[in-house]
Motif scaffolding. Structure first.
Motif, mmCIF file in Angstrom:
data_model
loop_
_atom_site.group_PDB
_atom_site.id
_atom_site.type_symbol
_atom_site.label_atom_id
_atom_site.label_comp_id
_atom_site.label_asym_id
_atom_site.label_seq_id
_atom_site.Cartn_x
_atom_site.Cartn_y
_atom_site.Cartn_z
ATOM 1 N N UNK A 256 8.020 -2.187 -2.772
ATOM 2 C CA UNK A 256 8.711 -2.554 -3.935
ATOM 3 C C UNK A 256 7.812 -2.532 -5.137
ATOM 4 N N UNK A 257 8.177 -2.609 -6.288
ATOM 5 C CA UNK A 257 7.451 -2.567 -7.469
ATOM 6 C C UNK A 257 7.942 -3.661 -8.621
ATOM 7 N N UNK A 258 6.645 -4.463 -8.953
ATOM 8 C CA UNK A 258 6.881 -5.557 -9.788
ATOM 9 C C UNK A 258 6.441 -4.971 -11.059
ATOM 10 N N UNK A 259 7.289 -5.480 -12.318
ATOM 11 C CA UNK A 259 6.865 -4.966 -13.573
ATOM 12 C C UNK A 259 5.548 -5.500 -14.004
ATOM 13 N N UNK B 263 11.427 0.278 -3.278
ATOM 14 C CA UNK B 263 12.446 -0.571 -2.369
ATOM 15 C C UNK B 263 13.355 -1.345 -3.136
ATOM 16 N N UNK B 264 12.568 -1.996 -4.239
ATOM 17 C CA UNK B 264 13.199 -2.978 -5.170
ATOM 18 C C UNK B 264 12.306 -2.996 -6.314
ATOM 19 N N UNK C 41 4.614 -0.440 2.773
ATOM 20 C CA UNK C 41 4.190 -1.881 2.551
ATOM 21 C C UNK C 41 5.400 -2.714 2.608
ATOM 22 N N UNK C 42 5.694 -3.626 1.747
ATOM 23 C CA UNK C 42 6.618 -4.569 1.768
ATOM 24 C C UNK C 42 7.904 -4.033 1.710
ATOM 25 N N UNK C 43 8.925 -4.260 2.720
ATOM 26 C CA UNK C 43 10.458 -3.781 2.643
ATOM 27 C C UNK C 43 11.218 -4.863 2.917
#
Length: 275
Positions: free
Chosen positions: A9-12, A37-38, A78-80
């Motif tokens: 995932x990617x956090x802005x 992934x999100x 990584x995180x899925x």
């Protein structure tokens, strides 16, 4: 130049997952391709964050790459977010795994003896299946105990860790590495097992009494980057452990007292000099 695909995932806003993997692996000299992934407004330690699942984009993106003849020297997950995404990534492995492609799986789903709130045992099973497809896996002790069915222990000895690694080995990966392993008071580090040689590897450095979001991502991303530089997995894990610890120490010295992530941006020059 080596090329790695990292899937998470990617956090802005927030130093974790892709916002760590992309700069760290790139700084270590590999072309870093991302598959989010999100997308989240911030990471999950913030309140009222937004989250958009991108499961419907994974297959079209992969199909486009396939049509362009894209190939990868490594794939790092990584995180899925969902069990369905794990199935999608397993299919992606099959489509993009070349003869020399290294697959590294960090089955991010639990810590401190507990699953993260969004996950259940079906998700644990799916991650065990994903680990079976990998060359190298890097779970923490909680994740390893869940995937193997072993009892989770906060207090343990070397024999417990070796048994946990033996059971992880049965999942199918060639190299299993446990993170957050503390075999001596005031120390922490990693312990790994390589199936081909039958050898264990232990590395311990000083435990720092601090916890920050994203340090696991920093550790694994550093490992991936170092492996792509040509280091063996033992040296990659050692450098990653030392670099992560050093970055935590530097962050603790920041007078602004950042809480949502470590100041890895300030320590990348030192990472590049580590051997």
């Amino acid at each position: 130049m080596k090329r790695v695909l990292t899937i998470q995932d990617i956090s802005c806003l927030g130093k974790c997952s892709l916002t760590i993997a992309l700069p760290v692996i790139s700084a270590l000299g590999a072309e870093t391709v991302i598959l989010p992934t999100a997308v989240l407004s911030t990471h999950t330690m913030f309140r009222n964050f937004t989250c958009k699942d991108l499961s419907d984009q994974i297959e079209p993106i992969a199909a486009h790459w396939k049509s362009e003849g894209v190939a990868f020297d490594a794939i790092y997950t990584g995180y899925l977010g969902t069990a369905e995404q794990v199935d999608q990534i397993k299919e992606l492995f099959r489509n993009f795994r070349g003869e020399d492609t290294v697959i590294i799986v960090d089955p991010v789903m639990a810590d401190n003896g507990k699953l993260y709130p969004a996950f259940d045992m079906d998700y644990v099973k799916k991650n065990a299946e994903l680990c079976a497809e990998a060359d190298i896996i890097v779970p923490n002790i909680t994740e390893a105990s869940l995937m193997t069915g072993m009892e989770y222990r906060e207090e343990y000895d070397e024999s417990y860790v070796k048994e946990l690694l033996a059971r992880l080995n049965e999942l199918g990966a060639g190299i299993s590495v446990l993170t957050g392993v503390s075999l001596e008071k005031g120390k922490t580090g990693v312990m790994g097992y390589e199936r081909e040689t039958g050898e264990y590897y232990i590395y311990q450095n000083r435990r720092i009494d601090a916890a920050y979001h994203g340090t696991g991502d920093l550790f694994t991303s550093t490992c991936v980057g170092q492996i792509l530089r040509g280091l063996n997995w033992r040296d990659a894990m050692r450098i990653a452990a030392d670099y992560t610890a050093h970055t935590i120490e530097v962050t603790l010295q920041n007078p602004d007292k950042p809480w949502y992530g470590v100041d890895f941006e300030a320590t990348i020059p030192e990472l590049l000099a580590m051997k």
